[in-house]
Design a protein around this motif. Structure first.
Motif, PDB file in Angstrom:
ATOM      1  N   PRO A   1      21.953  17.186  -9.159  1.00 21.80           N
ATOM      2  CA  PRO A   1      23.307  17.723  -9.019  1.00 21.80           C
ATOM      3  C   PRO A   1      23.743  18.454 -10.287  1.00 21.80           C
ATOM      4  N   VAL A   2      24.316  19.642 -10.110  1.00 18.47           N
ATOM      5  CA  VAL A   2      24.756  20.474 -11.227  1.00 18.47           C
ATOM      6  C   VAL A   2      26.234  20.799 -11.036  1.00 18.47           C
ATOM      7  N   TYR A   3      27.052  20.397 -11.976  1.00 22.97           N
ATOM      8  CA  TYR A   3      28.492  20.634 -11.907  1.00 22.97           C
ATOM      9  C   TYR A   3      28.842  21.768 -12.869  1.00 22.97           C
ATOM     10  N   VAL A   4      29.120  22.938 -12.281  1.00 24.34           N
ATOM     11  CA  VAL A   4      29.394  24.148 -13.056  1.00 24.34           C
ATOM     12  C   VAL A   4      30.900  24.252 -13.252  1.00 24.34           C
ATOM     13  N   CYS A   5      31.331  23.973 -14.471  1.00 25.00           N
ATOM     14  CA  CYS A   5      32.759  23.905 -14.762  1.00 25.00           C
ATOM     15  C   CYS A   5      33.329  25.210 -15.284  1.00 25.00           C
ATOM     16  N   ASP A   6      32.482  26.144 -15.649  1.00 27.58           N
ATOM     17  CA  ASP A   6      32.928  27.448 -16.149  1.00 27.58           C
ATOM     18  C   ASP A   6      32.698  28.506 -15.082  1.00 27.58           C
ATOM     19  N   THR A   7      33.641  29.422 -14.995  1.00 27.57           N
ATOM     20  CA  THR A   7      33.567  30.454 -13.960  1.00 27.57           C
ATOM     21  C   THR A   7      33.385  31.857 -14.537  1.00 27.57           C
ATOM     22  N   ASP A   8      33.171  31.975 -15.860  1.00 32.68           N
ATOM     23  CA  ASP A   8      33.042  33.295 -16.474  1.00 32.68           C
ATOM     24  C   ASP A   8      31.685  33.906 -16.134  1.00 32.68           C
ATOM     25  N   ALA A   9      31.657  35.233 -16.110  1.00 30.53           N
ATOM     26  CA  ALA A   9      30.454  35.957 -15.703  1.00 30.53           C
ATOM     27  C   ALA A   9      29.253  35.685 -16.604  1.00 30.53           C
ATOM     28  N   PRO A  10      29.392  35.661 -17.943  1.00 30.99           N
ATOM     29  CA  PRO A  10      28.212  35.399 -18.787  1.00 30.99           C
ATOM     30  C   PRO A  10      27.540  34.058 -18.484  1.00 30.99           C
ATOM     31  N   THR A  11      28.328  33.017 -18.255  1.00 33.33           N
ATOM     32  CA  THR A  11      27.735  31.715 -17.929  1.00 33.33           C
ATOM     33  C   THR A  11      27.003  31.778 -16.600  1.00 33.33           C
ATOM     34  N   LEU A  12      27.609  32.396 -15.601  1.00 32.84           N
ATOM     35  CA  LEU A  12      26.975  32.454 -14.289  1.00 32.84           C
ATOM     36  C   LEU A  12      25.705  33.303 -14.322  1.00 32.84           C
ATOM     37  N   ARG A  13      25.711  34.359 -15.135  1.00 39.13           N
ATOM     38  CA  ARG A  13      24.486  35.176 -15.273  1.00 39.13           C
ATOM     39  C   ARG A  13      23.368  34.352 -15.904  1.00 39.13           C
ATOM     40  N   LEU A  14      23.715  33.563 -16.901  1.00 45.05           N
ATOM     41  CA  LEU A  14      22.702  32.740 -17.555  1.00 45.05           C
ATOM     42  C   LEU A  14      22.114  31.729 -16.576  1.00 45.05           C
ATOM     43  N   LEU A  15      22.945  31.085 -15.791  1.00 48.52           N
ATOM     44  CA  LEU A  15      22.453  30.096 -14.836  1.00 48.52           C
ATOM     45  C   LEU A  15      21.581  30.750 -13.768  1.00 48.52           C
ATOM     46  N   ALA A  16      21.892  31.989 -13.411  1.00 52.72           N
ATOM     47  CA  ALA A  16      21.114  32.690 -12.384  1.00 52.72           C
ATOM     48  C   ALA A  16      19.691  32.970 -12.843  1.00 52.72           C
ATOM     49  N   ARG A  17      19.476  32.966 -14.160  1.00 55.71           N
ATOM     50  CA  ARG A  17      18.132  33.226 -14.682  1.00 55.71           C
ATOM     51  C   ARG A  17      17.215  32.019 -14.519  1.00 55.71           C
ATOM     52  N   ALA A  18      17.767  30.823 -14.267  1.00 54.25           N
ATOM     53  CA  ALA A  18      16.922  29.636 -14.231  1.00 54.25           C
ATOM     54  C   ALA A  18      15.909  29.661 -13.076  1.00 54.25           C
ATOM     55  N   PRO A  19      16.253  29.923 -11.825  1.00 59.64           N
ATOM     56  CA  PRO A  19      17.610  29.827 -11.269  1.00 59.64           C
ATOM     57  C   PRO A  19      17.853  28.404 -10.772  1.00 59.64           C
TER      58      PRO A  19
ATOM     59  N   VAL B   1      27.738  21.914 -16.792  1.00 60.92           N
ATOM     60  CA  VAL B   1      27.758  23.169 -17.542  1.00 60.92           C
ATOM     61  C   VAL B   1      29.201  23.426 -17.940  1.00 60.92           C
ATOM     62  N   ARG B   2      29.473  23.315 -19.230  1.00 60.88           N
ATOM     63  CA  ARG B   2      30.844  23.500 -19.723  1.00 60.88           C
ATOM     64  C   ARG B   2      30.798  23.934 -21.180  1.00 60.88           C
ATOM     65  N   CYS B   3      31.370  25.091 -21.474  1.00 57.78           N
ATOM     66  CA  CYS B   3      31.454  25.608 -22.833  1.00 57.78           C
ATOM     67  C   CYS B   3      32.916  25.638 -23.238  1.00 57.78           C
ATOM     68  N   GLY B   4      33.239  25.024 -24.371  1.00 57.84           N
ATOM     69  CA  GLY B   4      34.640  24.984 -24.761  1.00 57.84           C
ATOM     70  C   GLY B   4      34.825  24.515 -26.179  1.00 57.84           C
ATOM     71  N   ALA B   5      36.071  24.552 -26.626  1.00 62.22           N
ATOM     72  CA  ALA B   5      36.440  24.076 -27.951  1.00 62.22           C
ATOM     73  C   ALA B   5      36.445  22.551 -27.959  1.00 62.22           C
ATOM     74  N   LEU B   6      36.751  21.976 -29.116  1.00 60.37           N
ATOM     75  CA  LEU B   6      36.682  20.531 -29.266  1.00 60.37           C
ATOM     76  C   LEU B   6      37.561  19.818 -28.246  1.00 60.37           C
ATOM     77  N   GLY B   7      38.795  20.278 -28.082  1.00 62.50           N
ATOM     78  CA  GLY B   7      39.688  19.639 -27.121  1.00 62.50           C
ATOM     79  C   GLY B   7      39.173  19.721 -25.694  1.00 62.50           C
TER      80      GLY B   7
END
Length: 348
Positions: free
Chosen positions: A88-106, A10-16
């Motif tokens: 195995p799930v590697y969560v690379c982002d620590t921002d609240a919106p991402t974590l809230r989304l993952l919690a919905r799966a859960p 799980v990683r959201c980011g720009a091209l770089g």
């Protein structure tokens, strides 16, 4: 120990950011022996990552900040996460919106490896992103899954794949515009530089004036009189790049390609170009991953955190004064000297 399962990043980011993530993708593929799925954002991500044989499914979320009830792509992501089953799930982002989304799966907590503060730095020393991903990727979730032993250092350098189809597309494009032979690339902007008009552009830490780019162009033509210089950028940057063309007297050897470089063509061009001169931005990381000789200029961003790494020659300028650093303070003579010292590369 469970059988080897398909890992998820799980990683959201720009091209770089996504270029640097290839370190983690390749490492997890080697450890788990399975293709790696990616939950992410950004239309640039599928064409960037899909050619890699280590990548499985790429699932996009249009926005993490839009309320869940108003964002169908978030609904789709939750359905997809639920349908994948455990692994195995590697969560690379620590921002609240991402974590809230993952919690919905859960996600099952025993499957999660979360990036930690000590991955980013230790004893006050900042780590480059690929080094952070090596640390994250070598950790195991609480639920044991079968893995193979690996040497993590072998996966440190980001890596990208260019397809034969994209090379053929590039060859046709270069022939159409007379861009064969020695080709030097300039990347003057990044996605934040040109969002608020010319005044904001000129005050941005990554701004370098058109006259400085023109000085480097003159040096390129002094060494390679027939070289073509391609100005790279997004369609929104076309007018800004045109200012550079104007300062050069609209020399026909310079080509503004801002409206003609989808990601696959850009990667193929970076694979073949003589070199790239760039501000700190995504294409600089892609160039480094593809072995394109590179001069990259830093402003307020820290080279200790963001410096591109790769198998080719890379020279980093600027960034010495931390957040007070500005690309516009880097003399054109320094950039010309750094570019002149790069090794020659086959023109492709």
């Amino acid at each position: 120990m469970s059988a080897s399962a398909r890992p998820l990043i799980v990683r959201c980011g720009a091209l770089g950011d996504m270029v640097m993530l290839t370190t983690l993708i390749r490492l997890l593929h080697a450890r788990y022996g399975q293709r790696v799925d990616v939950l992410t954002t950004g239309a640039w991500t599928p064409p960037l990552l899909a050619p890699m044989p280590e990548v499985g499914e790429i699932h996009l979320v249009a926005s993490r900040n839009t309320p869940y009830l108003l964002c169908p792509s978030q609904w789709s992501a939750v359905r997809w996460l639920r349908s994948r089953g455990r692994g195995p799930v590697y969560v690379c982002d620590t921002d609240a919106p991402t974590l809230r989304l993952l919690a919905r799966a859960p996600l099952h907590p025993d499957d999660i490896v979360q990036r930690r503060a000590d991955d980013d730095e230790e004893n006050g020393i900042t780590r480059l992103w690929p080094d952070r991903w090596i640390r994250v990727g070598m950790r195991d979730p609480a639920q044991p899954y079968a893995t193979a032993p690996v040497e993590p250092a072998a996966f440190r350098l980001p890596s990208l794949r260019v397809t034969d189809q994209d090379r053929q597309d590039l060859a046709h494009w270069r022939a159409t515009h007379g861009l064969e032979g020695t080709c030097v690339l300039f990347q003057p902007g990044n996605k934040r530089t040109h969002k608020r008009g010319n005044v904001a552009t000129a005050s941005h830490p990554k701004y370098w004036p058109p006259s400085a780019w023109a000085d480097v162009a003159a040096a390129v033509w002094q060494r390679f009189p027939q070289a073509r210089i391609v100005l790279c950028g997004s369609p929104a940057e076309h007018s800004v790049l045109d200012e550079i063309a104007a300062v050069t007297g609209r020399d026909p050897r310079l080509y503004n390609a801002a409206r003609e470089l989808p990601v696959p063509r850009l990667l193929a061009l970076l694979e073949q170009a003589h070199s790239l001169v760039s501000v700190d931005t995504g294409p600089a990381h892609a160039a480094a991953a593809l072995g394109c000789p590179l001069v990259v200029m830093f402003g307020a961003a820290s080279p200790a955190k963001w410096r591109p790494i790769g198998p080719g020659a890379i020279t980093v300028l600027g960034g010495e004064r931390g957040e007070a650093s500005r690309v516009r303070d880097i003399p054109a003579t320094d950039v010309i000297a750094a570019w002149s010292a790069l090794p020659d590369r086959d023109a492709g």
